[in-house]
Design a protein around this motif. Sequence first.
Motif, PDB file in Angstrom:
ATOM      1  N   GLY A  21       0.784  -1.221   0.000  1.00  0.00           N
ATOM      2  CA  GLY A  21       0.000   0.000   0.000  1.00  0.00           C
ATOM      3  C   GLY A  21       0.817   1.273   0.000  1.00  0.00           C
ATOM      4  N   HIS A  22       2.139   1.177  -0.031  1.00  0.00           N
ATOM      5  CA  HIS A  22       2.998   2.361  -0.016  1.00  0.00           C
ATOM      6  C   HIS A  22       3.851   2.403  -1.282  1.00  0.00           C
ATOM      7  CE1 HIS A  22       1.984   3.519   4.039  1.00  0.00           C
ATOM      8  NE2 HIS A  22       2.283   2.320   4.506  1.00  0.00           N
ATOM      9  N   PRO A  23       4.212   3.615  -1.738  1.00  0.00           N
ATOM     10  CA  PRO A  23       5.082   3.717  -2.919  1.00  0.00           C
ATOM     11  C   PRO A  23       6.455   3.142  -2.644  1.00  0.00           C
ATOM     12  CG  PRO A  23       4.759   5.869  -1.898  1.00  0.00           C
ATOM     13  CD  PRO A  23       3.819   4.931  -1.218  1.00  0.00           C
ATOM     14  N   THR A  24       7.043   2.551  -3.667  1.00  0.00           N
ATOM     15  CA  THR A  24       8.350   1.912  -3.566  1.00  0.00           C
ATOM     16  C   THR A  24       9.226   2.362  -4.723  1.00  0.00           C
ATOM     17  OG1 THR A  24       7.406  -0.034  -2.478  1.00  0.00           O
ATOM     18  CG2 THR A  24       9.555  -0.314  -3.505  1.00  0.00           C
ATOM     19  N   ALA A  41      14.932  -2.417  -2.992  1.00  0.00           N
ATOM     20  CA  ALA A  41      13.528  -2.032  -3.082  1.00  0.00           C
ATOM     21  C   ALA A  41      13.177  -1.278  -1.804  1.00  0.00           C
ATOM     22  CB  ALA A  41      12.639  -3.260  -3.241  1.00  0.00           C
ATOM     23  N   ILE A  42      12.973   0.027  -1.906  1.00  0.00           N
ATOM     24  CA  ILE A  42      12.780   0.887  -0.739  1.00  0.00           C
ATOM     25  C   ILE A  42      11.364   1.480  -0.755  1.00  0.00           C
ATOM     26  CG2 ILE A  42      13.555   2.938   0.494  1.00  0.00           C
ATOM     27  CD1 ILE A  42      15.569   0.633   0.568  1.00  0.00           C
ATOM     28  N   THR A  43      10.579   1.064   0.224  1.00  0.00           N
ATOM     29  CA  THR A  43       9.232   1.583   0.405  1.00  0.00           C
ATOM     30  C   THR A  43       9.278   2.774   1.363  1.00  0.00           C
ATOM     31  OG1 THR A  43       8.259  -0.597   0.037  1.00  0.00           O
ATOM     32  CG2 THR A  43       6.905   1.006   1.219  1.00  0.00           C
ATOM     33  N   TYR A  44       8.461   3.780   1.113  1.00  0.00           N
ATOM     34  CA  TYR A  44       8.439   4.937   2.009  1.00  0.00           C
ATOM     35  C   TYR A  44       6.999   5.334   2.315  1.00  0.00           C
ATOM     36  CZ  TYR A  44       7.927   7.447  -2.473  1.00  0.00           C
ATOM     37  OH  TYR A  44       7.517   7.869  -3.706  1.00  0.00           O
ATOM     38  N   THR A  45       6.830   6.037   3.431  1.00  0.00           N
ATOM     39  CA  THR A  45       5.521   6.499   3.858  1.00  0.00           C
ATOM     40  C   THR A  45       5.486   8.030   3.801  1.00  0.00           C
ATOM     41  OG1 THR A  45       5.940   6.868   6.210  1.00  0.00           O
ATOM     42  CG2 THR A  45       5.595   4.585   5.511  1.00  0.00           C
TER      43      THR A  45
END
Length: 331
Positions: free
Chosen positions: A12-15, A38-42
Amino acid sequence: MPLTSATGVRDGHPTIEVDAARYLGLASKPEHVASRLAITYTDRSFVPLPDELAADWVATVAVPAFKLIRQRQGVQQAFASIGTGVGLDALAAIETLGATRIGITDVHEEVVSTAVTNITRNLRDPFGIALDAGAGDLLSPLHPVALRYDLIYENLPNIQIDDAERIAAERTSSGHFSPRTEPVPDILQMNFLALHYLALQQAPHFLKPGGAVLSMLGGRVPLSLFQEIATLAGLKSEIYTYGWKIQAMPEEIIRGHAERQRDGYGPFHFYLAARLADAFDGVDLESSGARALEIEDSIASDRLAPSEAYEAWKRGEVIGHTFAALRSWVG
């Protein structure tokens, strides 16, 4: 606006995808982390800038300092990060410092849980790293672990704001913080150095003998104030590295400093990026800390007040600021 766009969505978060060798400045593929991170951020953390490394704190400021620490002080087996954000600082420590025990904190649970995911899924050997993580204030989430660290890293927000709605709406874990109740010397409070001071106050209870804190400090105030932070916190310190970077999120950060300077804080300063590039041309990392005051003096006449920097940015100028990595330890 972020300089990097998401390449996908995960949980559900951009990566985004980060080329580890380029981001960490490696001559060959990484040994401990994946080649493609692969880094997801909020919404509560800064977006990494793998396509604009000159504006990215971890790539431009932290990683070179980590490499120099590895060269001078050796492997830093136990590493803690206060305010980890997306966890790239921890991944950098694993690869460049040889860390195998990691502690991370941040003020929002979703930031911490996302950072844990980013760290564990990007390790070549997930079972080779012990990871302790907690949401809360500064180092306090690591109290239950009762572990001491070789290196504590902090890159904390500077701008204190009193607006609760704005605190709730913005990327406050990376840009702003609420007023503190602890006593902080006025000179540090007025120059946006309060959280760095409070982190250094807490640090001795979490450091191994011979351990140190590495504070990442945007040079928007005089360098003399940085070592004053450590002195007032009861620690010894040195300017470990000194350099410059492009101001990320310029509208928010420069405008925020201009607003607070009008409120009586500071004074703060920025520079045209082109002038900083000239001033630091030929300055090597190893000698940059020792030369910091000399370089600062050489560019003093080129300082821009935040309001001047903001107007220059609106005209299309690229704005930068100096930075210092402050290494502090128990004397």
